[in-house]
Design a protein around this motif. Structure first.
Motif, mmCIF file in Angstrom:
data_model
loop_
_atom_site.group_PDB
_atom_site.id
_atom_site.type_symbol
_atom_site.label_atom_id
_atom_site.label_comp_id
_atom_site.label_asym_id
_atom_site.label_seq_id
_atom_site.Cartn_x
_atom_site.Cartn_y
_atom_site.Cartn_z
ATOM 1 N N SER A 149 -15.460 44.577 45.403
ATOM 2 C CA SER A 149 -14.470 43.906 46.170
ATOM 3 C C SER A 149 -14.956 43.852 47.545
ATOM 4 N N LEU A 157 -14.749 35.580 48.635
ATOM 5 C CA LEU A 157 -13.707 36.087 49.302
ATOM 6 C C LEU A 157 -13.890 36.297 50.746
ATOM 7 N N GLY A 184 -14.081 37.903 53.833
ATOM 8 C CA GLY A 184 -13.202 39.109 54.334
ATOM 9 C C GLY A 184 -13.067 38.937 55.804
ATOM 10 N N ILE A 185 -12.085 39.738 56.187
ATOM 11 C CA ILE A 185 -11.957 40.149 57.646
ATOM 12 C C ILE A 185 -12.723 40.947 58.328
ATOM 13 N N THR A 186 -13.458 41.816 57.453
ATOM 14 C CA THR A 186 -14.311 42.891 57.909
ATOM 15 C C THR A 186 -15.413 41.873 58.247
ATOM 16 N N LYS A 203 -7.333 35.748 47.381
ATOM 17 C CA LYS A 203 -6.862 37.078 47.072
ATOM 18 C C LYS A 203 -5.798 37.225 46.021
ATOM 19 N N TYR A 251 -9.569 40.181 39.890
ATOM 20 C CA TYR A 251 -9.863 41.456 39.816
ATOM 21 C C TYR A 251 -9.707 42.040 38.181
ATOM 22 N N GLU A 278 -20.991 38.734 46.175
ATOM 23 C CA GLU A 278 -20.342 40.020 46.945
ATOM 24 C C GLU A 278 -20.777 41.126 46.046
ATOM 25 N N ARG A 337 -18.023 36.698 38.584
ATOM 26 C CA ARG A 337 -16.629 36.795 39.150
ATOM 27 C C ARG A 337 -15.877 35.567 39.294
ATOM 28 N N THR A 374 -12.054 46.231 53.959
ATOM 29 C CA THR A 374 -11.012 46.957 54.736
ATOM 30 C C THR A 374 -10.857 48.297 54.420
ATOM 31 N N ARG A 378 -4.994 34.333 55.640
ATOM 32 C CA ARG A 378 -5.560 34.158 54.429
ATOM 33 C C ARG A 378 -4.683 34.107 53.109
HETATM 34 C C1 LIG Z 1 -10.277 42.086 50.089
HETATM 35 C C2 LIG Z 1 -11.718 41.514 49.537
HETATM 36 C C3 LIG Z 1 -12.757 41.613 50.135
HETATM 37 C C4 LIG Z 1 -12.796 42.249 51.758
HETATM 38 O O1 LIG Z 1 -11.832 41.764 52.782
HETATM 39 P P1 LIG Z 1 -11.355 42.153 53.865
HETATM 40 O O2 LIG Z 1 -10.503 41.319 54.580
HETATM 41 O O3 LIG Z 1 -12.625 42.516 54.871
HETATM 42 O O4 LIG Z 1 -10.713 43.469 53.420
HETATM 43 C C5 LIG Z 1 -13.955 41.165 49.944
HETATM 44 N N1 LIG Z 1 -14.234 40.656 48.764
HETATM 45 C C6 LIG Z 1 -13.041 40.884 47.780
HETATM 46 C C7 LIG Z 1 -13.353 40.234 46.307
HETATM 47 C C8 LIG Z 1 -11.842 41.007 48.438
HETATM 48 O O5 LIG Z 1 -10.796 40.937 47.559
#
Ligand SMILES: *Cc1c(COP(=O)(O)O)cnc(C)c1O
Length: 356
Positions: A236, A257, A259-261, A197, A202, A233, A187, A303, A95
């Motif tokens: 974050s 974003l 996400g890996i989760t 990322k 942010y 979302e 956002r 995460t 990523r």
């Molecule tokens: C990091 C992040 C996530 C979650 O990503 P993971 O890889 O699951 O930690 C979701 N949304 C935003 C805006 C993020 O910065």
């Protein structure tokens, strides 16, 4: 990659906190950091592990003005066997390379940086905490460091990895959060950097979060920037809904974003035989579903918290309760299984754990 090692002197070594309860997230750092530099024409060079400490940057360093940068967040865990492990670390570096492509940053060699991270973790292995629910948060970052304030692609970069022991996100068990739909702010926009990322996303979101907190809500629910209808979302984290027993999450459109989760919830849900949908979902569908009872659960995924159940969703000054306002069975099941895999308590059918 050859990594030069400069160890922190014994007198300078810090003692990891005896307990992480009461330690604020991301405020304590381990003894060492990994660094390497990039120069156009030379590529990555000067890889080293050295004592954790301040960076030397000139005030004209490009990142300080135009935010050409990328960061990542992942965790190392002390698992059941006593060994240390990372959760899907290659996905984070892959990523980071996608973010790098958008932000004109140099690409990383995924295996090389993973190897560097493992060396750093082995050296600072005493910083992987063992208390229930704790972990060592890993923060890789790339910064544009050319000393020039004309706007252009930097010719110099710094990559570093720092480590921070973090406590359990829910010290007293699950606490469903109250969230507020942001009507005033967005956002990310299509064609923008929402999928990346990178710091600017942010910086742009903190005013909305501050205003939500002033109104008694912990997170902002973001809608799409064009029609202000589609859910994107929460804070974050990525967001999931349980609708008529299906698991529904917004599809990745470029402003969300990845996400890996999120990816892990989708894969685990499918593995269990649940019906998982990635599609566009409007705020109206969710509000109607909360009223007629077809939306039974809402939860965030990321995460830091892994799974974060939503108790109340506020829209235009009105609070909508989600289910009975408590953590639902689907959120609980994902939380238990994901953390079970991360701490090596459950079998790992997908090979998500990477031993250090
Ligand atoms: C990091 C992040 C996530 C979650 O990503 P993971 O890889 O699951 O930690 C979701 N949304 C935003 C805006 C993020 O910065």
């Amino acid at each position: 990659m050859k990594i030069k090692l400069t160890k922190t002197s014994p007198e300078q070594l810090k003692t990891p906190p005896a307990t992480l309860s009461g330690v604020v997230f991301g405020t304590v750092f381990s003894d060492h950091m990994f660094c390497m530099e990039w120069d156009d024409g030379k590529g990555w060079h000067s890889a080293q592990i050295k004592p954790y400490g301040p960076l030397k940057l000139e005030p004209s360093s490009m990142v300080l003005h135009y935010a050409q940068m990328s960061f990542e967040g992942l965790k190392a865990y002390k698992i059941e066997s006593g060994e240390h492990a990372l959760f899907r670390p290659r996905e984070n570096f892959k990523r980071m390379n996608r973010t790098a492509q958008r932000m004109c940053l140099p690409q990383l060699d995924v295996e090389e940086v993973l190897d560097a991270l493992k060396q750093l973790l082995r050296l600072d292995s005493g910083w992987v905490p063992g208390e229930d629910g704790t972990s060592l948060y890993v923060r890789p970052t790339i910064l544009a460091t050319e000393e020039a304030i004309g706007l252009k692609v930097s010719s110099k970069y710094l990559f570093f990895i720092i480590l921070s022991p973090v406590g359990p996100y829910y010290p007293q068990g699950f606490n469903p959060v109250n969230i507020m739909v942001s009507e005033k702010y967005v956002r990310a926009v299509p064609g923008g950097i929402g999928f990346a990322k990178t710091g600017g996303n942010y910086a742009a979101s903190i005013l909305a979060e501050k205003e939500a907190k002033e109104n008694g809500y912990t997170q902002v629910l973001w809608l799409d920037a064009v029609e202000r209808r589609y859910i994107e979302e929460v804070g974050s984290m990525n967001i999931f809904f349980v609708i008529d027993e299906s698991i529904v999450t917004p599809m990745l459109t470029g402003s969300i974003l990845p996400g890996i989760t999120r990816m892990s919830v989708i894969e685990l849900g499918k593995h269990w035989g649940l019906h998982v949908e990635e599609r566009r979902i409007t705020i109206d569908e969710v509000l109607k579903g909360l009223e007629d009872g077809s939306v039974t659960e809402i939860f965030g995924a990321g995460t830091a918290a892994v799974i974060s159940p939503v108790g109340i969703l506020a829209h235009k000054g009105k609070d909508f309760q989600v289910g009975n306002g408590e953590t639902g069975p689907v959120a609980m099941r994902f939380y238990e299984h994901l953390t079970g895999i991360q701490y090596g308590r459950e079998s790992d059918p997908f090979g998500w754990l990477e031993l250090i």
